[in-house]
Design a protein around this motif. Sequence first.
Motif, PDB file in Angstrom:
ATOM      1  N   LEU A 147      23.417  28.940  26.201  1.00 13.53           N
ATOM      2  CA  LEU A 147      23.573  30.383  26.002  1.00 13.53           C
ATOM      3  C   LEU A 147      24.996  30.750  26.444  1.00 13.53           C
ATOM      4  CD1 LEU A 147      20.179  31.695  27.458  1.00 13.53           C
ATOM      5  CD2 LEU A 147      20.670  30.905  25.126  1.00 13.53           C
ATOM      6  N   PRO A 148      25.971  30.653  25.544  1.00 13.55           N
ATOM      7  CA  PRO A 148      27.370  30.809  25.951  1.00 13.55           C
ATOM      8  C   PRO A 148      27.776  32.230  26.303  1.00 13.55           C
ATOM      9  CG  PRO A 148      27.203  30.480  23.582  1.00 13.55           C
ATOM     10  CD  PRO A 148      25.843  30.246  24.143  1.00 13.55           C
ATOM     11  N   ASN A 149      27.024  33.217  25.843  1.00 15.74           N
ATOM     12  CA  ASN A 149      27.356  34.604  26.153  1.00 15.74           C
ATOM     13  C   ASN A 149      26.620  35.061  27.408  1.00 15.74           C
ATOM     14  OD1 ASN A 149      28.916  34.612  23.809  1.00 15.74           O
ATOM     15  ND2 ASN A 149      27.276  35.467  22.565  1.00 15.74           N
ATOM     16  N   GLN A 150      26.778  36.321  27.759  1.00 13.78           N
ATOM     17  CA  GLN A 150      26.087  36.867  28.914  1.00 13.78           C
ATOM     18  C   GLN A 150      24.581  36.681  28.754  1.00 13.78           C
ATOM     19  OE1 GLN A 150      27.023  40.960  29.633  1.00 13.78           O
ATOM     20  NE2 GLN A 150      25.711  41.136  31.438  1.00 13.78           N
ATOM     21  N   PHE A 151      23.921  36.223  29.819  1.00 18.94           N
ATOM     22  CA  PHE A 151      22.499  35.873  29.749  1.00 18.94           C
ATOM     23  C   PHE A 151      21.655  37.032  29.231  1.00 18.94           C
ATOM     24  CE2 PHE A 151      18.298  34.873  31.645  1.00 18.94           C
ATOM     25  CZ  PHE A 151      18.152  33.559  31.205  1.00 18.94           C
ATOM     26  N   GLU A 152      21.980  38.248  29.665  1.00 23.32           N
ATOM     27  CA  GLU A 152      21.187  39.421  29.273  1.00 23.32           C
ATOM     28  C   GLU A 152      21.382  39.814  27.817  1.00 23.32           C
ATOM     29  OE1 GLU A 152      22.844  39.086  32.081  1.00 23.32           O
ATOM     30  OE2 GLU A 152      21.201  39.148  33.541  1.00 23.32           O
ATOM     31  N   SER A 153      22.303  39.146  27.113  1.00 27.00           N
ATOM     32  CA  SER A 153      22.471  39.444  25.684  1.00 27.00           C
ATOM     33  C   SER A 153      21.489  38.652  24.824  1.00 27.00           C
ATOM     34  CB  SER A 153      23.906  39.149  25.244  1.00 27.00           C
ATOM     35  OG  SER A 153      24.192  37.760  25.295  1.00 27.00           O
ATOM     36  N   TYR A 154      20.625  37.855  25.473  1.00 35.17           N
ATOM     37  CA  TYR A 154      19.655  37.029  24.754  1.00 35.17           C
ATOM     38  C   TYR A 154      18.233  37.555  24.954  1.00 35.17           C
ATOM     39  CZ  TYR A 154      23.471  33.730  24.197  1.00 35.17           C
ATOM     40  OH  TYR A 154      24.671  33.151  23.872  1.00 35.17           O
ATOM     41  N   ALA A 155      17.399  37.230  23.992  1.00 32.51           N
ATOM     42  CA  ALA A 155      15.980  37.570  24.065  1.00 32.51           C
ATOM     43  C   ALA A 155      15.181  36.452  23.420  1.00 32.51           C
ATOM     44  CB  ALA A 155      15.704  38.903  23.363  1.00 32.51           C
ATOM     45  N   ILE A 156      13.895  36.432  23.710  1.00 32.79           N
ATOM     46  CA  ILE A 156      12.966  35.480  23.092  1.00 32.79           C
ATOM     47  C   ILE A 156      11.923  36.277  22.322  1.00 32.79           C
ATOM     48  CG2 ILE A 156      11.131  33.810  23.536  1.00 32.79           C
ATOM     49  CD1 ILE A 156      12.751  32.807  25.895  1.00 32.79           C
ATOM     50  N   ALA A 157      11.669  35.863  21.098  1.00 32.78           N
ATOM     51  CA  ALA A 157      10.626  36.487  20.276  1.00 32.78           C
ATOM     52  C   ALA A 157       9.486  35.492  20.088  1.00 32.78           C
ATOM     53  CB  ALA A 157      11.183  36.909  18.923  1.00 32.78           C
ATOM     54  N   PHE A 158       8.279  35.914  20.424  1.00 30.22           N
ATOM     55  CA  PHE A 158       7.094  35.099  20.195  1.00 30.22           C
ATOM     56  C   PHE A 158       6.611  35.290  18.762  1.00 30.22           C
ATOM     57  CE2 PHE A 158       7.412  35.038  24.662  1.00 30.22           C
ATOM     58  CZ  PHE A 158       6.676  33.965  25.137  1.00 30.22           C
ATOM     59  N   ASN A 208       2.873  29.599  17.793  1.00 28.98           N
ATOM     60  CA  ASN A 208       3.269  28.213  17.533  1.00 28.98           C
ATOM     61  C   ASN A 208       4.769  28.052  17.396  1.00 28.98           C
ATOM     62  OD1 ASN A 208       0.626  27.048  17.435  1.00 28.98           O
ATOM     63  ND2 ASN A 208       0.334  28.074  15.474  1.00 28.98           N
ATOM     64  N   SER A 209       5.494  29.152  17.669  1.00 31.24           N
ATOM     65  CA  SER A 209       6.958  29.056  17.627  1.00 31.24           C
ATOM     66  C   SER A 209       7.556  30.184  18.450  1.00 31.24           C
ATOM     67  CB  SER A 209       7.478  29.126  16.188  1.00 31.24           C
ATOM     68  OG  SER A 209       7.213  30.398  15.622  1.00 31.24           O
ATOM     69  N   LEU A 210       8.770  29.962  18.916  1.00 29.67           N
ATOM     70  CA  LEU A 210       9.557  30.984  19.609  1.00 29.67           C
ATOM     71  C   LEU A 210      10.932  31.026  18.967  1.00 29.67           C
ATOM     72  CD1 LEU A 210       8.926  30.387  23.437  1.00 29.67           C
ATOM     73  CD2 LEU A 210       7.710  31.907  21.905  1.00 29.67           C
ATOM     74  N   THR A 211      11.532  32.216  18.959  1.00 31.54           N
ATOM     75  CA  THR A 211      12.878  32.388  18.421  1.00 31.54           C
ATOM     76  C   THR A 211      13.792  32.904  19.523  1.00 31.54           C
ATOM     77  OG1 THR A 211      12.000  32.884  16.230  1.00 31.54           O
ATOM     78  CG2 THR A 211      14.272  33.544  16.661  1.00 31.54           C
ATOM     79  N   ILE A 212      14.969  32.311  19.633  1.00 39.28           N
ATOM     80  CA  ILE A 212      15.989  32.812  20.556  1.00 39.28           C
ATOM     81  C   ILE A 212      16.926  33.725  19.777  1.00 39.28           C
ATOM     82  CG2 ILE A 212      17.912  32.185  22.068  1.00 39.28           C
ATOM     83  CD1 ILE A 212      16.508  29.534  22.606  1.00 39.28           C
ATOM     84  N   LEU A 213      17.142  34.923  20.334  1.00 36.42           N
ATOM     85  CA  LEU A 213      18.033  35.892  19.703  1.00 36.42           C
ATOM     86  C   LEU A 213      19.270  36.100  20.570  1.00 36.42           C
ATOM     87  CD1 LEU A 213      14.841  37.095  19.358  1.00 36.42           C
ATOM     88  CD2 LEU A 213      16.091  38.443  17.680  1.00 36.42           C
ATOM     89  N   GLU A 214      20.406  36.214  19.919  1.00 37.45           N
ATOM     90  CA  GLU A 214      21.673  36.470  20.584  1.00 37.45           C
ATOM     91  C   GLU A 214      22.207  37.809  20.070  1.00 37.45           C
ATOM     92  OE1 GLU A 214      24.970  33.303  21.289  1.00 37.45           O
ATOM     93  OE2 GLU A 214      25.452  34.304  19.399  1.00 37.45           O
ATOM     94  N   ASN A 215      22.308  38.797  20.967  1.00 36.82           N
ATOM     95  CA  ASN A 215      22.679  40.152  20.552  1.00 36.82           C
ATOM     96  C   ASN A 215      21.818  40.630  19.377  1.00 36.82           C
ATOM     97  OD1 ASN A 215      24.806  40.449  22.484  1.00 36.82           O
ATOM     98  ND2 ASN A 215      26.074  39.117  21.198  1.00 36.82           N
TER      99      ASN A 215
END
Length: 283
Positions: A147-158, A208-215
């Motif tokens: 996660l190269p950007n600020q940690f709080e700029s990321y989210a996880i979607a179930f 059955n899957s998770l998505t990582i979001l950046e901004n």
Amino acid sequence: MTTLIKNSNLTAEIKHFGAELISLKTNHDREYIWEGNPVFWGKHAPVLFPIVGTLKNNSFHYNAMEYHLSRHGFARDMEFELINATENSAVFSLHSSEETLKVYPFEFELQIIYTLNENNLSIAYKVSNNGNTAMPFSIGAHPAFALPNQFESYAIAFEKEEPLKYYLLEDDLISNKTKKLDVLNKYIPLTYELFENDALIFKTLKSNSLTILENKNPILKIHFDDFPSLGIWTKINAAFICIEPWFGYSDTNESSENLFEKEGIQILETKETFQSKYSIEIL
């Protein structure tokens, strides 16, 4: 020693020690796997076998003998043999040995198969019971995504709307204490505060899957169709998030220290084979 596999979109590098994925890059040279900085955590994506998590007293009993297994088992700290490789795939193998039998008295072969297909990296597990008795085991993945950007700029979607109850660890064992994640439209914003008590451990999930979001933009999706359990973890102030599909998890304080009675354990009958896989999709 490492092995490189590639296709027109992706390049993956796997270290023979632990058969561990240490790099996954696009042809635009973006790296998706954590660098392994030992100041925070010196691994990248270890394979957890023949246990996931921690045993009570780091031990178990079998046939009136006591055996000692360290956290997450030994496979991540052993040299695998590369038994087959093509331009876009590689198969690694670890067999039981005099060394493993001292801590885990079961004869096995563990194969880990990496395959690139378009924008996906598939990681398949194949566990064979080569002995003459039933074999209890757990297996799990532990990939750390950069996660190269600020940690709080990321989210996880179930993948699915569901109540997200996770179990708290106490002294590396699973306690009876649980918490619920606050979820808004399947999304969980990442904050370090979430991980002040170590990993988030889900014994069961509908997703059955998770998505990582950046901004708010989806960048990566982890598919784990048949894995019943999941861990999510990071180190405070580290630039990674681990998404960990598991078959099994740590002991509880009530553990009998009999692997055959362990919560989440898999039992493989003699001469039978267990197979499962998860995949990483670059979006």
